[in-house]
Design an enzyme around this catalytic site. Structure first.
Site, PDB file in Angstrom:
ATOM      1  N   GLU A  67       0.814  -1.218   0.000  1.00 40.73           N
ATOM      2  CA  GLU A  67       0.000   0.000   0.000  1.00 40.73           C
ATOM      3  C   GLU A  67       0.849   1.270   0.000  1.00 40.73           C
ATOM      4  OE1 GLU A  67      -0.764  -2.682   1.820  1.00 40.73           O
ATOM      5  OE2 GLU A  67      -2.686  -3.252   0.976  1.00 40.73           O
ATOM      6  N   HIS A 103     -12.210  -5.454   7.680  1.00 39.13           N
ATOM      7  CA  HIS A 103     -12.813  -5.274   6.349  1.00 39.13           C
ATOM      8  C   HIS A 103     -14.104  -4.466   6.438  1.00 39.13           C
ATOM      9  CE1 HIS A 103     -10.051  -8.597   5.646  1.00 39.13           C
ATOM     10  NE2 HIS A 103     -10.104  -8.321   4.365  1.00 39.13           N
TER      11      HIS A 103
END
Lengths: 408, 324
Positions: B60, B127
């Site tokens: 990321e 999530h």
């Protein structure tokens, strides 16, 4: 040491290294007079690296200097006044006083990216510029610097891995100056050569004497050519020594005196002056002229900086957003049609050359995977093969396989 | 014309912007061959090719860093977080590199960082996040949270054309649940403008993203009791549309803020401070909040249902406030 550079280029290198050093010495004086607003970081003893590497680039290339790379900023065309006003937080500085030290840049003409203080983050950013440059057909190379300390960050790993897998035209200079603030290299990582880190990314690396500007320049030039040709990124480890503390406030008593004395004998400017003498590239008169020019330039720019005002207070709340004050424009060097439909349309496929099988792996890996191949045959590693792996690990940590991996 | 889902609206925006401007590229994990974990970028690789739809390693920080670099070079990158929870991995690139760049040295970062956020789908603690407030607290960023397909498309186009780093939070609960007819052709929705979704006189309910729909559901219930709630969709959290908030409070004199983000440090606190500072005299009651609990997002359905706001919770608090 031979060199392909002309006499003028050799004198350029001297000029920038000497300017780098004299400017920093001047800033130490200003610091003692309380005229430097924040911290002051010295690159004493490392000037050959900043100057030699930046000098190997072409005008269209991009750099992102770190805190000890004032020399690279000077090579790139910034003037002492830019660096002085930055440190003195004046309104005339490149950031108008909003940031200090070498934290400034120039996107449009000099292609210099301002660093942030967090180490490693410039690596993916400069990788992205290299990727964009290729996309736009520019044939540019990007370069940044990092210390031994910064090579332990996650951003270093993520950035180099992306650069390598993208074959980005990127060159990373690792300045191994032996100290991350107060922590010596041997307490940071179990490696003697930081260039070994490049192996993990499948990228080229080189080790160079960071105090020899001719060697640094030549190595960097080769790396830049390699990257520009599309062969992928290169990591250059330049071995050197930080001759002062982490910053001006740090007396660095943790550094053994003998270590400093040893490195002082290899001062990059002293060595280079000898080189210029021995190769008859200058005489006393030339040196005197260059030194006088540097003294004049620094003096004039110190006066400029001291006579510059601080920024008006209300500037503090301006410029958070770009509200149309700057343009975002790509410099296309290839037809845009190439990246637009229908020419850009592709049929996606995901080639897997050897099916990922250990047995099908190319021959060249056989030697380093001897142990793993045995395990891959379904047989348990024998005591003897375990011992082999262990001795390899001890002998060559960078090259031996991990027994754990081999057992998978 | 067939109705368009929230997800398809986002895909259309990417598709149309990449068709319009070769400087727009997409970078992220599995965005190319696979078309994105939620299929948001399905078909983009086939149309725009490997150079413009870039599959990356699981990195990321490198994704955002590379996108910042591409922006410096004049491109308009769109970077995807596979789940917005993973934005924590690149916090430094966003908050220290991208956000401060223009302020520090006048270098704009034309970056869009987008990804699926939010709960209600039993994704568990990693999530389901709503991380908007980490970034609302960071000067230099823009934070966009669309609630409808029309806005998702129009705001994403605005974000791509913006010269600043824009965080674009797509609520995954809405991806395939919310549909509407979209107009033909190019349009944008301005960043920084709230919109009144339902007019009312008795109280103002401020919300955004999935909670807009919860708030509208609650307003329909309240109507049956004779309570007319005005529902405002903030759409952008940074910069906040202060004018729209203060105008509505001046009209209804009562304010309820509903968000799916956790309570402490949520945007409701900032809005309450804004209203008490700027419009204290307009208020006829306390500013109230309905938010998620101050816990991580739990996994089991009964736990998550308990954790999240819902229409009944909004109705209960709105009713109290209306009768205050």
């Amino acid at each position: 040491m031979t060199s392909a550079l002309t006499r003028e280029q050799h004198l350029d290198l001297y000029y920038f290294m000497r300017l780098n050093r004299e400017l920093e010495e001047q800033m130490v004086r200003l610091f003692r007079q309380n005229k430097i607003v924040g911290g002051l970081y010295s690159s004493l003893g490392q000037e050959a690296i900043s100057v030699g590497t930046a000098y190997a680039l072409s005008p269209g290339d991009w750099i992102a200097p770190m805190i000890r790379n004032i020399g690279a900023l000077l090579v790139r065309g910034f003037k002492p006044r830019d660096i002085l006003t930055q440190h003195m937080a004046r309104h005339t500085s490149p950031t108008l006083g909003k940031d200090g030290t070498s934290h400034f840049g120039d996107l449009k003409s000099r292609h210099v990216v301002s660093p942030i203080s967090m180490l490693g983050d410039l690596i993916p950013v400069m990788t992205g510029i290299a990727m964009a440059g290729r996309y736009l057909g520019q044939k540019i190379v990007t370069m940044t610097w990092i210390g031994d300390g910064g090579t332990s960050t996650g951003a270093f790993h993520e950035g180099l891995n992306l650069a390598a897998v993208q074959k980005a035209a990127f060159v990373l200079i690792v300045e191994n100056n032996q100290w991350a603030y107060s922590t010596p290299v041997k307490r940071q990582m179990p490696l003697r050569d930081l260039a070994d880190r490049a192996r993990a990314y499948g990228m080229k690396s080189a080790i160079v004497d960071g105090n020899d500007v001719v060697a640094v320049e030549r190595t960097a030039r080769e790396a830049v050519a390699h990257a520009r040709a599309g062969h992928g990124p290169v990591l250059i480890e330049a071995k050197t020594m930080r001759m002062r503390g982490h910053a001006q406030h740090d007396s660095a008593e943790y550094v053994p005196k003998e270590m400093l004395e040893s490195w002082k004998k290899r001062d990059p400017l002293d060595c280079y002056e000898q080189f210029l003498h021995q190769n008859k590239l200058w005489d006393a008169k030339t040196k005197k002229e260059i030194d006088a020019r540097i003294a004049r330039e620094i003096q004039a720019d110190v006066e400029f900086a001291e006579n510059s005002p601080f920024p008006p207070p209300e500037l503090a709340e301006q410029g958070v957003y770009c509200a149309g004050c700057h343009t975002v424009e790509a410099d296309w060097k290839r037809p845009k049609e190439e990246v637009m439909p229908p020419r850009s349309s592709v049929k996606p496929e995901w080639p897997i050359q050897d099916y990922g099988d250990l047995e099908a792996a190319p021959k060249r890996t056989a030697k380093s995977f001897v142990h793993g191949r045995q395990a891959g045959n379904g047989t348990r590693p024998t005591a003897a093969s375990k011992a082999t792996a262990k001795s390899k690990l001890l002998k060559k940590p960078a090259r031996a396989p991990s027994p754990a991996k081999a057992g998978r | 014309m067939a109705e368009t889902t929230y997800l398809e609206a986002i895909r259309q925006a990417l598709f149309e912007e990449m068709d319009r401007d070769p400087a727009v590229v997409l970078i992220g994990e599995d965005v190319g061959v696979y078309g994105g974990a939620f299929r948001v970028s399905a078909g983009l690789l086939e149309r725009f090719g490997w150079e413009r739809v870039i599959d990356t390693p699981v990195s990321e920080t490198a994704i955002v860093g590379a996108a910042i670099g591409m922006g410096y070079a004049g491109l308009r990158p769109v970077a995807e977080m596979q789940f917005i929870d993973f934005i924590a991995c690149c916090f430094n690139q966003i908050t220290n590199f991208a956000a401060k760049s223009h302020y520090r040295w006048g270098a704009p970062v034309p970056l869009v960082l987008r990804g699926p956020c939010g709960g209600g789908v039993h994704g568990g603690p990693f999530h389901s996040a709503n991380p908007e407030m980490y970034f609302v607290h960071t000067p230099g960023l823009k934070v966009v949270c669309p609630a409808t397909p029309y806005d998702a498309k129009g705001l994403l186009k605005s974000a791509i054309r913006d010269n600043n780093p824009v965080l674009f939070f797509e609520h995954k609960f809405l991806y395939r649940r919310i549909k509407e007819d979209l107009p033909e052709g190019d349009y944008t929705v301005p960043i920084g403008k709230a919109v009144v979704r339902r007019e009312g006189r008795d109280l103002t309910i401020l919300s955004y993203a999935a909670m807009l729909h919860t708030s509208l559901e609650a307003a329909a219930e309240l109507e049956k009791e004779g309570i007319e709630a005005e529902v405002i969709d903030l759409r952008t959290l940074l910069p906040l549309d202060r004018g729209a908030i203060l105008t509505s409070v001046a009209k209804t004199n009562k304010l309820l803020v509903v968000h799916e983000d956790t309570r402490t440090g949520g945007i409701a606190g900032e809005i309450a401070a804004l209203v008490t500072e700027s419009a204290f005299e307009d208020l006829d009651g306390p500013i109230r909040r309905v938010t998620s609990l101050d816990t991580p997002v739990p996994y089991a359905p009964p736990l998550e249902d308990y954790f999240l706001p819902n229409a009944a919770k909004v109705v209960a608090v709105a009713r109290e406030l209306a009768h205050y």
